[in-house]
Design an enzyme around this catalytic site. Structure first.
Site, PDB file in Angstrom:
ATOM      1  N   ASP A 201     -61.749  29.180  63.712  1.00  0.00           N
ATOM      2  CA  ASP A 201     -63.074  27.801  64.370  1.00  0.00           C
ATOM      3  C   ASP A 201     -63.297  27.281  62.847  1.00  0.00           C
ATOM      4  O   ASP A 201     -63.589  27.806  62.194  1.00  0.00           O
ATOM      5  CB  ASP A 201     -64.706  28.718  64.580  1.00  0.00           C
ATOM      6  N   GLU A 259     -44.404  36.736  60.358  1.00  0.00           N
ATOM      7  CA  GLU A 259     -44.848  38.320  60.079  1.00  0.00           C
ATOM      8  C   GLU A 259     -44.596  39.513  61.693  1.00  0.00           C
ATOM      9  O   GLU A 259     -44.262  40.295  62.061  1.00  0.00           O
ATOM     10  CB  GLU A 259     -45.700  39.344  59.755  1.00  0.00           C
TER      11      GLU A 259
END
Length: 535
Positions: A201, A259
């Site tokens: 956001d 990752e």
């Protein structure tokens, strides 16, 4: 394409939890309600479910004011409920993307409670604090998106703090490395719970100008991000957001995402949002994709849509857009682009057009039902933004009313109690169970989403636009090793024909559900019609 780029061909579906389905009869939607309707979402043919905030919050901005980044607000359920939601989604082949509101927190977040207690505590610099000017006024002229100054006086510290949104949403100081690390830890918490990505956001609001320089007047008033009655658009926001330091922070987020093979989409509200979208998505080391407010405005024309896409494409090499025409912050597209009495056919051609543009489409709950903007009286409003600017701007409640599931049931099957926002009668008439007919907007949405999966050019190809008379949007999608695909859409309510030499000899595609036909070196399009062909 490499499997790592699966998100380029994907379709996102946004769920606003408060308004999706209430499972416990308190009038507010919740996580178990979403889980109960994941089969419905899967039946649409989308790939990613973006869930707006459900974290612990005082709810002054309905979850976009976070008091605990690593827990579920009791209003929405529990962490166990979230884990069950993720498990069910994955069983259905859906990815889960959750909102992250990093730029600011709630004012009752423990970090801010500690920060405001004194000027020398361990978190004293975790938020943006500044001294008053000699006459006691705020440090500079920065404005809040929600109206008024972006600075609020705090008597505890005898200083002002920055809030780009509500006064109860203090901005974090991303120049403090510990703040960045705390947020990376928060993201890891949710990645460990199995989320597949994040919607960031206001992701260009993370950093501010250290020197707190005044913003100059805007050369051209911004009317894309804020209402025309909001003075926020009168400034050029070159110091209060979109700072260069944010690029390095986004790279740190990307390392973490890689990752876990997770993805991120950023919300960009900037003076030149297309340029920022390009900067934040190029290079494969920051955001995977980004979207702006440029197609969330009232301007509706083939020329406007073409301009937004072409300008973005001109500014990026390998960056990627997510084109959205509806969300929880904007007047519903049926009303915004269709007026007071829009034809349900408008919903079909807008969806088809959105699915055909180069980029990852992001759909908003209820748009597949052709829901219109709810016209709510002042006494029903919940949104502080609308309450502040009423009646010239009625806020965001009109697009946040509950999802209608059963037209004949109380509150359209959303809740057994009085909902937090009323369900308009016209929405009940367009409830999910009322749209079984083959020609309904819902049936069309399911059909064209399934059809799109078999057209690789629409998910992966490059885009080239052609000149066409308004309101026709015409373009070609090119994918190496495959025929080019032509697409034309009539965005208006009257039938038309236009000359398009490229259409001569093309092989029309059917199965998408839009009416349209080739006629020699031209195309004939009924009102809100469309045409696809291979060349």
């Amino acid at each position: 394409m490499p499997a790592a780029d699966w998100w380029r061909s994907a379709v996102i579906y946004q769920v606003y939890p408060r308004s999706f389905l209430d499972s416990n009869g308190d009038g507010v939607g919740d996580l178990p309600g979403i889980t109960a309707k994941l089969d419905y979402i899967a039946s649409l043919g989308v790939d990613i479910v973006w869930i707006s905030p459900f974290f612990t919050s005082p709810m002054k901005d309905f979850g976009y004011d976070v008091a605990d980044y690593c827990d579920v607000d009791p209003l929405f359920g529990t962490l166990a409920d979230f884990d069950a939601l993720v498990a069910r989604a994955h069983a259905l082949g859906l990815k889960i993307m959750i909102d992250q509101v990093l730029s600011h927190s709630a004012d009752n977040h423990p970090w801010f409670v500690e920060s405001r207690a004194s000027r020398d505590n361990p978190k004293s610099d975790w938020y943006v604090w500044a001294a008053q000017q000699a006459d006691g006024t705020p440090p500079n002229n920065w404005l809040s998106v929600f109206g008024g100054s972006a600075w609020q006086w705090d008597a505890r510290r005898g200083q002002y703090y920055l809030h780009n949104f509500l006064t109860s949403q203090p901005d974090l100081n991303f120049h403090q490395p510990a703040v960045q690390q705390a947020h990376l830890d928060n993201l890891r918490f949710w990645l460990e719970r199995g989320v597949d990505g994040f919607r960031l956001d206001a992701c260009n609001f993370h950093f501010h100008d250290r020197e707190l320089r005044n913003n100059p007047p805007a050369a051209l008033r911004d009317s894309t991000m804020v209402s025309s009655v909001n003075p926020y658009g009168m400034q050029a926001h070159i110091h209060d957001k979109t700072q260069p330091e944010n690029v390095a922070f986004l790279r740190r987020i990307r390392v973490l995402l890689d990752e876990y093979q997770a993805i991120a989409i950023g919300e960009i509200g900037a003076d030149d949002s297309l340029a920022v979208m390009g900067e934040y998505t190029t290079g494969g080391d920051k955001l995977h994709m980004a979207y702006s407010f440029n197609l969330l405005t009232s301007e509706f024309s083939a020329a406007h849509i073409r301009t937004q896409v072409e300008q973005f494409e001109a500014r990026v090499a390998d960056g990627w857009a997510s084109w959205s025409v509806g969300n929880h912050d904007s007047v519903r597209v049926m009303t915004r682009w269709g007026g007071a009495t829009p034809s349900p056919e408008l919903a079909k051609v807008v969806l088809a057009m959105q699915l055909a543009l180069k980029g990852t489409p992001c759909l908003y709950q209820g748009d597949e039902l052709a829901l219109t903007e709810a016209d709510l009286p002042f006494e029903a409003l919940q949104d502080p933004y609308g309450i502040t600017f009423w009646p010239e701007f009625k806020g965001r409640d009109g697009c946040r009313t509950p999802m209608p599931w059963q037209g004949a049931s109380a509150h359209a099957g959303f809740s057994s109690a009085t909902p937090w926002l009323p369900v308009p009668p016209e929405h009940a008439a367009r409830a999910v169970d009322q749209q079984a007919a083959a020609d309904s907007p819902l049936s069309f949405a399911r059909n064209i989403l399934a059809w799109r999966r078999g057209v690789a050019q629409l998910g992966q190809g490059d885009i080239v636009f052609f000149d066409a008379p308004e309101p026709v949007l015409a373009f070609r999608r090119d994918l190496a090793g495959a025929p080019s695909l032509l697409a034309a859409f009539n965005l208006g309510g009257a039938a038309l024909q236009f000359d398009w030499p490229q259409a001569a000899g093309a092989t029309p595609l059917d199965g998408h559900g839009l009416p349209g036909a080739a006629e020699g070196a031209g195309v004939s399009l009924p009102a809100y019609g469309g045409w696809f062909a291979l060349v």
